[in-house]
Design an enzyme around this catalytic site. Structure first.
Site, PDB file in Angstrom:
ATOM      1  N   GLU A   1       9.105   9.877   9.458  1.00  0.00           N
ATOM      2  CA  GLU A   1       7.851  10.646   9.605  1.00  0.00           C
ATOM      3  C   GLU A   1       6.632   9.771   9.319  1.00  0.00           C
ATOM      4  O   GLU A   1       5.604   9.883   9.997  1.00  0.00           O
ATOM      5  CB  GLU A   1       7.879  11.860   8.651  1.00  0.00           C
ATOM      6  CG  GLU A   1       6.744  12.841   8.803  1.00  0.00           C
ATOM      7  CD  GLU A   1       6.755  13.550  10.163  1.00  0.00           C
ATOM      8  OE1 GLU A   1       5.870  13.211  10.966  1.00  0.00           O
ATOM      9  OE2 GLU A   1       7.602  14.404  10.415  1.00  0.00           O
TER      10      GLU A   1
ATOM     11  N   LYS B   1       3.950   3.360  17.893  1.00  0.00           N
ATOM     12  CA  LYS B   1       4.029   4.787  17.549  1.00  0.00           C
ATOM     13  C   LYS B   1       4.288   5.629  18.799  1.00  0.00           C
ATOM     14  O   LYS B   1       5.061   6.589  18.772  1.00  0.00           O
ATOM     15  CB  LYS B   1       2.731   5.208  16.857  1.00  0.00           C
ATOM     16  CG  LYS B   1       2.557   4.536  15.491  1.00  0.00           C
ATOM     17  CD  LYS B   1       1.143   4.677  14.975  1.00  0.00           C
ATOM     18  CE  LYS B   1       0.995   4.104  13.574  1.00  0.00           C
ATOM     19  NZ  LYS B   1      -0.401   3.968  13.154  1.00  0.00           N
TER      20      LYS B   1
ATOM     21  N   VAL C   1       4.505   7.497  12.145  1.00  0.00           N
ATOM     22  CA  VAL C   1       3.553   7.967  13.164  1.00  0.00           C
ATOM     23  C   VAL C   1       2.554   8.941  12.540  1.00  0.00           C
ATOM     24  O   VAL C   1       2.946   9.915  11.897  1.00  0.00           O
ATOM     25  CB  VAL C   1       4.294   8.696  14.320  1.00  0.00           C
ATOM     26  CG1 VAL C   1       3.313   9.149  15.391  1.00  0.00           C
ATOM     27  CG2 VAL C   1       5.374   7.806  14.924  1.00  0.00           C
TER      28      VAL C   1
ATOM     29  N   ILE D   1       0.265  12.953   8.800  1.00  0.00           N
ATOM     30  CA  ILE D   1       0.434  14.139   9.659  1.00  0.00           C
ATOM     31  C   ILE D   1       1.918  14.412   9.910  1.00  0.00           C
ATOM     32  O   ILE D   1       2.625  13.527  10.393  1.00  0.00           O
ATOM     33  CB  ILE D   1      -0.244  13.931  11.041  1.00  0.00           C
ATOM     34  CG1 ILE D   1      -1.696  13.497  10.874  1.00  0.00           C
ATOM     35  CG2 ILE D   1      -0.131  15.184  11.894  1.00  0.00           C
ATOM     36  CD1 ILE D   1      -2.365  13.085  12.171  1.00  0.00           C
TER      37      ILE D   1
ATOM     38  N   ASP E   1       0.008  -1.529  17.384  1.00  0.00           N
ATOM     39  CA  ASP E   1       0.497  -0.509  16.442  1.00  0.00           C
ATOM     40  C   ASP E   1       0.549   0.866  17.126  1.00  0.00           C
ATOM     41  O   ASP E   1       1.526   1.611  16.969  1.00  0.00           O
ATOM     42  CB  ASP E   1      -0.437  -0.479  15.216  1.00  0.00           C
ATOM     43  CG  ASP E   1      -0.039   0.576  14.212  1.00  0.00           C
ATOM     44  OD1 ASP E   1       0.971   0.383  13.518  1.00  0.00           O
ATOM     45  OD2 ASP E   1      -0.734   1.615  14.138  1.00  0.00           O
TER      46      ASP E   1
ATOM     47  N   GLU F   1      -3.122  -3.117   9.282  1.00  0.00           N
ATOM     48  CA  GLU F   1      -1.855  -3.836   9.146  1.00  0.00           C
ATOM     49  C   GLU F   1      -2.134  -5.196   8.485  1.00  0.00           C
ATOM     50  O   GLU F   1      -3.278  -5.665   8.463  1.00  0.00           O
ATOM     51  CB  GLU F   1      -1.246  -4.077  10.524  1.00  0.00           C
ATOM     52  CG  GLU F   1      -0.885  -2.818  11.279  1.00  0.00           C
ATOM     53  CD  GLU F   1       0.131  -1.961  10.545  1.00  0.00           C
ATOM     54  OE1 GLU F   1       1.257  -2.397  10.369  1.00  0.00           O
ATOM     55  OE2 GLU F   1      -0.226  -0.838  10.129  1.00  0.00           O
TER      56      GLU F   1
ATOM     57  N   THR G   1       0.831  -1.213   0.000  1.00  0.00           N
ATOM     58  CA  THR G   1       0.000   0.000   0.000  1.00  0.00           C
ATOM     59  C   THR G   1       0.864   1.262   0.000  1.00  0.00           C
ATOM     60  O   THR G   1       0.696   2.136  -0.863  1.00  0.00           O
ATOM     61  CB  THR G   1      -0.909   0.012   1.259  1.00  0.00           C
ATOM     62  OG1 THR G   1      -1.644  -1.205   1.266  1.00  0.00           O
ATOM     63  CG2 THR G   1      -1.866   1.176   1.250  1.00  0.00           C
TER      64      THR G   1
ATOM     65  N   GLY H   1       0.354   8.610  10.049  1.00  0.00           N
ATOM     66  CA  GLY H   1       0.098   8.603   8.592  1.00  0.00           C
ATOM     67  C   GLY H   1       0.644   9.853   7.931  1.00  0.00           C
ATOM     68  O   GLY H   1       1.842  10.114   7.947  1.00  0.00           O
TER      69      GLY H   1
HETATM   70  N1  HSE Z   1      -2.561   0.253  10.397  1.00  0.00           N
HETATM   71  C1  HSE Z   1      -2.131   1.593  10.629  1.00  0.00           C
HETATM   72  C2  HSE Z   1      -3.321   2.397  11.107  1.00  0.00           C
HETATM   73  C3  HSE Z   1      -1.555   2.175   9.381  1.00  0.00           C
HETATM   74  O1  HSE Z   1      -4.450   1.935  10.946  1.00  0.00           O
HETATM   75  O2  HSE Z   1      -3.133   3.480  11.652  1.00  0.00           O
HETATM   76  C4  HSE Z   1      -0.905   3.533   9.541  1.00  0.00           C
HETATM   77  O3  HSE Z   1       0.170   3.495  10.422  1.00  0.00           O
END
Ligand code: HSE
Length: 403
Positions: free
Chosen positions: A127, A202, A130, A134, A198, A187, A11, A132
């Site tokens: 960057e 972060k 954490v 932003i 996840d 993920e 992706t 996406g």
């Molecule tokens: N799986 C993660 C989420 C992807 O849903 O935030 C982005 O880090």
């Protein structure tokens, strides 16, 4: 000409490819350089791709990229752990800058990669790991010289936030998760999202930078949203609130607390209106005060965009040199975490109901399941009680009543 080696073509890799294709002219004008993906490392050479691509640049052999002297920047977006550790260390040792959106590997080897890059005089930038799309890592780094960061917290997982928002709209948990997967937010193993793993990765990265001392994944208490049910959403709605998965690190004079947990947020909270895959990150510095960062927390193009911001910083030389990680020895104070909690246990018998009543400020239901708002108490006491009652993880939902 800047030549890039792209490791991984899922992706995020596809997002990077698409943005680079469509922005060549502007990139050249603004950075003064043409940027080209010279090679792409994939697992399966024959897999059908969503984008048209010159098959000559695809390889399944990392050495083709490592030994290519023209490639000066490696973008690592494989999403795995073991191979990517080798890719990143080998690339840095070979004198190549590294940019990654792979939180799994960045969180696990954060100090090691940072030290190695520093030693080699190269960039290790993350960057895209954490929030996406932003921009939060760079602004956080910029505050470190001027501020003691007292608090960092946020909605850090787009998939969980998407599920919670859609459940408020009446969708089933499993249906909402399925759509989040189809939209490319989740993920590979969505347990990493819904169990809070996840978010914890972060938060570990943000917290270590923010507090200037090593905070590892194991130092962060963890509860996800995998056991939430429609009934929880209903009860929480009745108090004009909603639930969000929030990661939070707070600094105190004698240490810090760190936790990922579902939090009940009222309409006054800035987190209340953070919906779908959006993320929001809040920082508090002693001089700058409050800062809030908001945007798309997951998805092909936002994350690809974040990765390419790092690439541009390398090309223009505008990334921060040197090792920005501090060496503060921090004491973990998680056993002090307390609050009022919403607790639903799906199993009911007289003993459980009686114990629950003894810690309740308010009893919301005492039928086939027991639902209470607890009085203010230590989180540790609640979790010990759940253990003593032999309540399994999937049989209860616990959310702190937040701001
Ligand atoms: N799986 C993660 C989420 C992807 O849903 O935030 C982005 O880090």
């Amino acid at each position: 000409m800047i030549n890039i080696g792209l490791l991984g073509f899922g992706t995020v890799g596809t997002g990077i490819f698409k943005i680079l294709e469509s922005r060549q002219e502007q990139l050249k004008r603004i950075t003064g350089e043409s940027i080209s993906i010279k090679r792409i490392l994939v697992k399966n050479l024959h897999k059908k791709r969503d984008v048209e691509i010159n098959l000559d640049i695809i390889t399944d052999n990392f050495d083709d990229i490592l030994t290519d002297k023209d490639i000066t920047i490696i973008i690592e977006v494989t999403g795995d752990l073991e191979d990517s550790y080798n890719y990143i260390t080998e690339s840095l040792k070979a004198g190549k800058h590294v940019v990654t959106a792979n939180k799994k590997v960045a969180s696990r080897y954060f100090e090691e990669f940072t030290d190695l890059a520093d030693k080699m005089g190269l960039a290790f930038l993350y960057e895209g790991c954490v929030g996406g799309g932003i921009p939060v890592i760079k602004p956080l780094k910029e505050q470190l010289a001027l501020n003691e960061i007292i608090e960092v917290k946020g909605i850090l997982n787009g998939t969980c936030n998407y599920i919670l928002t859609r459940m408020e709209e009446g969708l089933e948990y499993s249906e909402a998760l399925k759509i989040a997967q189809q939209l490319g937010f989740a993920e590979l193993d969505p347990a990493d999202d819904v169990k809070g793993i996840d978010t914890r990765r972060k938060l570990r990265i943000l917290g270590t930078l923010a507090l200037q001392g090593r905070i590892q994944e194991e130092d962060i208490l963890l509860r996800g949203i995998s056991s939430i049910k429609a009934v929880d959403i209903d009860y929480i709605k009745r108090i004009n609130s909603t639930v969000r998965l929030i990661g939070e690190i707070r600094s105190y004079e004698d240490g810090y607390t760190a936790i990922v947990e579902p939090v009940i947020v009222s309409q006054d909270s800035p987190f209340y209106s953070v919906c779908y895959e959006k993320n929001a990150i809040f920082l508090k510095g002693d001089n700058v005060g409050d800062l809030i960062f908001y945007g798309s927390g997951a998805g092909m193009l936002p994350t690809g965009n974040a990765v390419l911001e790092d690439v541009i910083d390398i090309i223009t030389g505008s990334y921060r040199n040197g090792n920005l990680l501090g060496t503060r020895k921090l004491k973990n104070l998680n056993s002090n975490i307390k609050g009022e909690y919403y607790l639903r246990i799906s199993k009911s018998c007289n003993d459980i109901a009686n114990i629950m009543e003894s810690i309740a400020k308010e009893i919301l239901c005492r039928d086939e399941c027991v639902v209470i708002m607890t009085r203010s108490m230590l989180l540790e006491d609640i979790t010990n009680l759940l253990k003593a009652m032999e309540i399994k993880e999937e049989e209860y939902f616990l959310a702190r009543r937040g701001e």
